[in-house]
Design an enzyme around this catalytic site. Structure first.
Site, PDB file in Angstrom:
ATOM      1  N   ASN A  13       0.859  -1.186   0.000  1.00  0.00           N
ATOM      2  CA  ASN A  13       0.000   0.000   0.000  1.00  0.00           C
ATOM      3  C   ASN A  13       0.894   1.235   0.000  1.00  0.00           C
ATOM      4  OD1 ASN A  13       0.566   0.881   2.832  1.00  0.00           O
ATOM      5  ND2 ASN A  13      -0.294  -1.145   3.257  1.00  0.00           N
TER       6      ASN A  13
ATOM      7  N   ASP B  31      -3.543  -5.917   4.419  1.00  0.00           N
ATOM      8  CA  ASP B  31      -4.727  -6.647   4.871  1.00  0.00           C
ATOM      9  C   ASP B  31      -4.706  -8.111   4.428  1.00  0.00           C
ATOM     10  OD1 ASP B  31      -6.068  -4.313   5.961  1.00  0.00           O
ATOM     11  OD2 ASP B  31      -6.140  -3.644   3.880  1.00  0.00           O
TER      12      ASP B  31
ATOM     13  N   LYS C 188       9.193 -16.614 -10.888  1.00  0.00           N
ATOM     14  CA  LYS C 188       8.359 -15.544 -11.432  1.00  0.00           C
ATOM     15  C   LYS C 188       7.189 -16.155 -12.217  1.00  0.00           C
ATOM     16  CE  LYS C 188       8.756 -11.679 -14.565  1.00  0.00           C
ATOM     17  NZ  LYS C 188       9.061 -11.676 -15.953  1.00  0.00           N
TER      18      LYS C 188
END
Ligand SMILES: Cc1cc2nc3c(=O)[nH]c(=O)nc-3n(C[C@H](O)[C@H](O)[C@H](O)COP(=O)(O)O)c2cc1C
Length: 299
Positions: free
Chosen positions: A217, A286, A296
């Protein structure tokens, strides 16, 4: 901002290359709301002009004990008395090896040392920011002098390490202006958190999906870093557990860098055992992927 509002600081300069940093320091002090009265030794004037320091401080600079100009509102031709009586603190930056040796012996043959000796010792603290060549710094005479100055109640700040003006590398550089500013702000902050060990979490966490992707975030970490800084200014021992942010570590604060929420939790669980206060300012993600892939993912 204005963390030094209402403070009157006498800024002394003795002879050393680091006088150039004193100009920046003077500016920073004024910007933080302090009034600054500059006093320079004769040697300091070889490195920095009084004109520059006057322009930055907005006050005439004093360099001589025989200066008959009005000082501290008095016309008694005693700048060494008048200037020190007005001060909330005297800061000598840079403090040369020679200047510190003089203070140890109570010498007073020029204005700056005379003013330091004549200051009311109980109410006007003296802070020195040493600056010198590494050999001068580590010389037993200098170290002995610093010990004596501290025993006499003077605050002698640390020095930095690194490349020196003389081309050598080692200890003895004067702290940077922003470090000195921080130390001064801290000096004036009431030590309400003395004896506390404050643990702060800050910033985002990063939950890896594969080696190049992840969930995170936009937490800047600024809140937690500001709390850590304020707690340190207030006298606490502070440890900051930071997620991935590029913010500089507040001066005097211990920092542990972590990445994921689980890393952060592990680190905090361990550090909390020694802490007396925990401030949880991190923006913990979260969600995390059920599993992190080693390779990957193609798309
Ligand atoms: C180019 C040059 C650079 C100097 N740099 C320093 C220095 O960084 N620190 C220091 O303690 N002395 C330094 N000195 C020596 C001092 O300037 C000298 O000891 C002087 O007498 C100090 O005077 P004061 O303590 O009255 O200011 C330097 C001398 C020269 C010529």
């Amino acid at each position: 901002m204005n963390e030094l509002a209402g403070k009157h600081i006498v800024l002394g300069l003795s002879g050393g290359i680091a006088c150039y940093k004193a100009a920046e320091l003077c500016r920073a002090l004024v910007k933080e709301g302090a009034t600054v009265q500059v006093v320079m030794t004769e040697a300091a004037e070889q490195f920095m002009t009084a004109v520059t320091m006057q322009a930055l401080s907005g006050r005439p600079v004093f360099t001589s004990q025989w200066d008959a100009r009005t000082s501290g509102g008095a016309d008694n031709n005693m700048p060494h008395i008048n200037l020190s009586r007005e001060a909330d603190v005297i800061v000598v930056a840079p403090a040369s090896a020679d200047f510190m040796a003089k203070l140890v012996h109570g010498r007073a043959d020029e204005l700056l040392s005379l003013m330091c000796l004549a200051r009311p010792i109980e109410s006007v603290p003296l802070i020195l920011a040493p600056a010198m060549n590494r050999e001068m710094w580590s010389h037993p005479a200098t170290q002995r002098n610093i010990e004596q100055l501290r025993a006499d109640g003077t605050t002698v700040l640390d020095v930095g390490a690194g490349e020196q003006a003389c081309g050598e590398t080692g200890d003895g550089r004067m702290l940077e202006p922003e470090e000195l500013l921080y130390d001064l702000v801290r000096f004036f902050t009431p030590k309400l958190l003395a004896g506390q060990h404050v643990l702060v979490s800050a910033g985002p966490t990063f939950e890896a999906i594969d080696p190049v992707r992840g969930l995170t975030n936009l937490s800047s970490g600024k809140m937690g870093f500001a709390i850590a800084r304020a707690a340190h200014e207030a006298g606490a021992q502070v440890t900051l557990v930071a997620g991935p942010v590029g913010l500089p570590t507040p001066r005097g604060v211990g920092r542990v860098n972590v990445k994921s929420a689980l890393n952060m939790q592990k680190s905090l669980d361990h550090l909390a055992q020694a802490a007396t206060v925990f401030v949880s300012a991190a923006a913990v993600a979260d969600w995390r992927p059920a599993q992190m892939l080693d390779q990957k993912i193609k798309k």
